[in-house]
Structure formats: structure tokens, C-alpha cells
Design a protein around this motif. Sequence first.
Motif, PDB file in Angstrom:
ATOM      1  N   ILE A  81       0.860  -1.196   0.000  1.00 55.97           N
ATOM      2  CA  ILE A  81       0.000   0.000   0.000  1.00 55.97           C
ATOM      3  C   ILE A  81       0.889   1.238   0.000  1.00 55.97           C
ATOM      4  N   LYS A  82       0.769   2.018  -1.072  1.00 52.61           N
ATOM      5  CA  LYS A  82       1.601   3.224  -1.204  1.00 52.61           C
ATOM      6  C   LYS A  82       1.222   4.254  -0.134  1.00 52.61           C
ATOM      7  N   ASP A  83       2.197   5.012   0.325  1.00 51.10           N
ATOM      8  CA  ASP A  83       1.997   6.104   1.283  1.00 51.10           C
ATOM      9  C   ASP A  83       1.491   5.648   2.648  1.00 51.10           C
ATOM     10  N   LEU A  84       1.731   4.371   2.967  1.00 49.11           N
ATOM     11  CA  LEU A  84       1.419   3.884   4.316  1.00 49.11           C
ATOM     12  C   LEU A  84       2.733   3.489   4.999  1.00 49.11           C
ATOM     13  N   TYR A  85       2.979   4.094   6.160  1.00 47.55           N
ATOM     14  CA  TYR A  85       4.231   3.875   6.898  1.00 47.55           C
ATOM     15  C   TYR A  85       3.915   3.449   8.328  1.00 47.55           C
ATOM     16  N   PHE A  86       4.909   2.849   8.997  1.00 45.48           N
ATOM     17  CA  PHE A  86       4.709   2.359  10.371  1.00 45.48           C
ATOM     18  C   PHE A  86       5.880   2.790  11.268  1.00 45.48           C
ATOM     19  N   CYS A  87       5.561   3.082  12.537  1.00 44.00           N
ATOM     20  CA  CYS A  87       6.636   3.333  13.512  1.00 44.00           C
ATOM     21  C   CYS A  87       6.193   2.778  14.859  1.00 44.00           C
ATOM     22  N   GLY A  88       7.164   2.600  15.778  1.00 40.58           N
ATOM     23  CA  GLY A  88       6.821   2.136  17.129  1.00 40.58           C
ATOM     24  C   GLY A  88       7.447   0.799  17.461  1.00 40.58           C
ATOM     25  N   GLY A  89       7.196   0.359  18.680  1.00 41.06           N
ATOM     26  CA  GLY A  89       7.872  -0.809  19.237  1.00 41.06           C
ATOM     27  C   GLY A  89       7.602  -2.117  18.539  1.00 41.06           C
ATOM     28  N   SER A  90       6.517  -2.229  17.756  1.00 44.14           N
ATOM     29  CA  SER A  90       6.220  -3.517  17.120  1.00 44.14           C
ATOM     30  C   SER A  90       6.822  -3.626  15.723  1.00 44.14           C
ATOM     31  N   VAL A  91       7.466  -2.556  15.230  1.00 43.29           N
ATOM     32  CA  VAL A  91       8.091  -2.627  13.899  1.00 43.29           C
ATOM     33  C   VAL A  91       9.597  -2.367  14.031  1.00 43.29           C
ATOM     34  N   HIS A  92      10.287  -2.309  12.928  1.00 45.58           N
ATOM     35  CA  HIS A  92      11.740  -2.093  12.937  1.00 45.58           C
ATOM     36  C   HIS A  92      12.096  -0.736  13.554  1.00 45.58           C
ATOM     37  N   PRO A  93      13.133  -0.543  14.362  1.00 46.28           N
ATOM     38  CA  PRO A  93      14.063  -1.589  14.827  1.00 46.28           C
ATOM     39  C   PRO A  93      13.615  -2.274  16.122  1.00 46.28           C
ATOM     40  N   GLY A  94      12.458  -1.886  16.722  1.00 43.43           N
ATOM     41  CA  GLY A  94      11.978  -2.621  17.889  1.00 43.43           C
ATOM     42  C   GLY A  94      11.511  -1.738  19.021  1.00 43.43           C
TER      43      GLY A  94
END
Length: 522
Positions: A475-488
Motif C-alpha cells: 500500500i503506497k503512502d502507508l508507513y509504520f513506527c513504534g515498538g512492534s516494527v523495525h528496529p523494535g
Amino acid sequence: TRIPQLFSNPFKSCQIAAIMKKSVIVIGAGIAGLAAAIRLSAQGYQVTVFESNPTVGGKVSWIKQDGYQWGLGASLLTFPELVDELFELCGKRPSDYYEYIRLDPITKYFYEDGTTLNAYADKNKLAGEIAEKTKEKKETVLSYLQYLHEIFDLTEHTFLRKSLHRWNTYLTQNAADIFFTNPMKMGLFRTIHKKNESVFKDKRIVQLFDRYATYNGSNPYKAPSVLNIIAHPEFNRGGYIMKDGMPSITQNLYKLAQEMGVVFHLNTTVDEIVVQHKKAVGVKVAGAVYRADTIVCNMDINFAYSKLLSHHKEPVRYTRQEKSTSVIIFYWGMKKKFPQLDVHNILFSSDYEQEFRAISRGEISKDPTVYIFVSSKVNPDHAAPDGENWFTLINVPHDNGQDWEAYVEKYRHIMTEKINRLIGEDIRPYISTEVVNHPQKIREVTQSYMGALYGNSSNKVMSSFLRHPNFSSDIKDLYFCGGSVHPGGGVPVCLLSAKITADLIQSDNEKRKQHKSLPAAT
Ligand code: FAD
């Protein structure tokens, strides 16, 4: 004639600039969501944040009762410069907002055999303390701390500061250095415990350094020894405490974000990420659609797929991995001061391996390690007069439907017995107020899947580093941050996650601009 009129009015031209700005919606105001919002706003985006809870901070927020206050979760701060960086990025002076204090000693350790040991901030003093109280040599400790330094330096740039899911990450000198380093030296093929056992003869010191696996909810008898890097910041760079409590970090980030023009909607849960033609175009909140050019999701990745993206394919290679551990915490208001304790205290179990075996079975051992954090030793305002605010924690498995209320009753007794034994005083008459947290409650309050504190565990080499990317590949233009994604997980690592995400958004948008401005091929 309308155009000159508009530009002669500074307010209207500001409005035009705001309209022209690219917009970002951030889902969740955990520490990573706040940091991403600030970075994107400093980069010139118009940012809006939606947060389910009435307050920001997620796992770094306040609990208050009867004149006592406790941070819900995170208690020890490392790499405080990552917090400062956000203020400096916005042209502000961190000292105008908060103060942090370098702890010395960082932690006081209690063992069932009666040994107490202070982990001093000064390396030589720490090595001296260990040599005096155990069979270890001072040089062994110092050379182990040097080893922590070396593996941290080797892995930091590639594994903690870059997306591992973009090919250009692997085209650096640092990536080449990692590639050519002996995997045995890197610590990919033996566990944290095996490595520590090969260095130290004294079981108490092996246990002390094994403990750092729990900083990201892992098991030292399973996690690869490269994760010994977790201990590096505390021993080689220092352990800190925020004078006004850890939640003052998220509260000040909230203030900074508002000063930067970020708009917050608290008490507002996002129900869906709206996707059209494989592009994220907005979010749905109570039936209404809010549109934006880019969406950043700070919600736990498992719930993000099951609740916000339920019509889309779930990347099971990330979401089905073993989850990290959780905790039972008693937040106790104590109506007395306890000089036996320091700010951070660890009361070790007599059999650490048995403790982790129980957790692997989804149970809690009969003698768990107890952690007591007393922030009122630094800031007396956190407790009622002449009292202390105890944050008393044990590691437990993530939620699989266990009867947590029964566990709470049982472990209130086991933990107080252990504390009484190791500090030499009956604490029960002094507990004047109590709040309890356990995996199910943590799941509800912070929307963390299975109540796991750090998303996936790092018990395998692949799961240690290959977490869900900071962007969606479908999905274009969808990003993730926080403890459940990289780097942890963990406060500093979440701050790095926000940086990686904001950098990716910026570079992806720049690439698109360049692509558009290229002359069409003939
Ligand atoms: P979270 O804190 O998980 O917050 C996510 C936010 O998103 C929440 O506020 C939630 O309400 C919101 N949200 C979710 N879904 C939606 C939705 N659909 N719509 C709107 N809002 C939504 N780290 C350390 O560095 N040092 C420590 O000493 C330490 N100790 C810890 C002790 C405990 C008990 C706990 C719980 C954690 C500890 N940690 C520690 C870990 C650290 O606190 C976390 O890794 C970090 O705070 C996670 O931040 P996050 O950005 O991932 O978001």
C-alpha cells in the motif's frame, strides 16, 4: 486581480501555504507517533494525530492515585540525546522543557544468598565492586564492557538507524563490515546466556548480564548473543532518569508538537485505514473519512492488520512470530521511606533458567525476579509526604487467556515475601494504596497485541532484526513506527523508528518529485 490581493494579505498567504503543504495523519500518540509527528512537521508537512486515549504517551504516561504517581511503563532512560534531538530539530532548547539526571549507581542488585551489588556508572568502580563481591577479576569485567562497545558500534548504524528493507542500506561500508565479520564474533549462533557463561565464572554476574534480554521482552537462554548490545548504553554511556518522571518526555513532546502546529484529536480511535487503488488516502473515524497524502501508523502492527486493514493481506511472516513477554506491576504508595533501596533495584530469582522456562510455558515461576523502581528518591513530589512510590514488577508471559486476576492475588503474596526477605523488613503495613497492571489491562490501555510489551520477541536471529518494515510494500503512502516494527521496542529504539520512518517519507517524496521533473523519454 485576485492573486495580488491574496499575497498582500500575509494571513491568507499562510493559509495558501498550509493548503499547499503535504498532509500526514499519524495513528496513535505513543512516543514513536509523537516523535514522527514532530519530525514530519519540522520537514514541512501538515500533521494531524489521532489518539484513542484521553492523554498522549501510550506506555509512557502517568498513573495517579491518592497523592502518589507512577509512570505506567518505561522507567530507565538511555540515549537521552535522542529526545534532545527532537527539540533541537525544531530550534528549541531542551533545557527549557525538562531536566534529566545521570544515575550513579544505576541499579542495586539483591541476591537470595544475601549479596548486594551496586552497578556504578563509572566502569572502573563497577568492575571494582564486582571483583570485591564475587570471584570475577576486574579486567574480565572491563574487557566484557569493551566487547559490548564493539558489537554495538558494529551493528548500530545498519541495524538501528536504517530501514533493513531498502537495498541502499546494504551499500554502505558499515554493512560491508558486518558482512565480513565472523558470525561467531557477531554472536549470531550462540545465546546471550552461553556467551555470558563463557566470559564469567560467577553465576551471579552471568545472571546480571543475562538480564538485559528482558529489556526487549526476550529470553537470554534463547536470544542470540548479538543482543548483548542492549547492555551497552547503560554501562558505557550512562543510565538516566527524567527529573519530572519518564512521562514528562511524552508530555513535553506533546507540547513541542503543538508548538510546531501539529493538530491532535484525543479520545478518538481510528477504525480503518482507507485505501484506494493500492494507495492509503485517509482514515475512518466513527464513520467519517479524514483524507491525507500519507498515513503513519503507530498502532501495534498485529492490531493494525486485524482492525485497520482487515480487507488487506496480513504479512504473516511478521505477525505470526512469537510475541515478547509482558509484566505484572503493583504500583504501590508506601507511607514510609526505605533507605535499603536505590532508584532502580533488582531482587534476583534463585534459578533464572527456571524463571524463563516457566515463561516459555505460559506460566510464572514460583520465585520470579522482582524489579522495584522508586522515582520519588529523585523527585519527592511523586509520593505523598514521607512516602515512596514503588513500581514493583515481575516479567510474565504474554496474554494467552491466563487467569490474570488469580495470578495477581498469588504474586502479591509471593513478591512481598521475597522483598521482605531480601531487604530485611516487613513492607506490608506500609502499602497505603495500590494500582495493578497485567497483560490484559496493558493490551486494553495501549492496544498492544496479547499485552506484549515489545511486539515480537527477539528469541531467534531473524526475529531480532527482521521486524515488520517501516513502510507497507503493498500500500503506497502507508508507513509504520513504534515498538512492534523495525528496529523494535524501548524508548530510544522507538525514537529511532520514528526517525527512520520520517526519513523514508521525505526521501520517497523527493524521489517522486525528481521523477516528475525528469523530461519525458522520447
Ligand atoms: P505505545 O506506547 O504502544 O502507544 C501506542 C499508542 O497508539 C497508544 O497511546 C494507543 O492508545 C494509540 N493507538 C493504538 N491504536 C490506535 C487507534 N486505532 N486509533 C488511535 N490511537 C491508537 N522502554 C525503555 O526504554 N526503558 C524502560 O525502562 C522500559 N520499561 C517498560 C516497562 C513497561 C511496564 C512497559 C509497558 C514498557 C517499557 N518500555 C521501556 C518499553 C517502552 O515503553 C515502549 O517500547 C514504547 O513506549 C512503545 O512506544 P510506541 O510508540 O510503540 O507506542
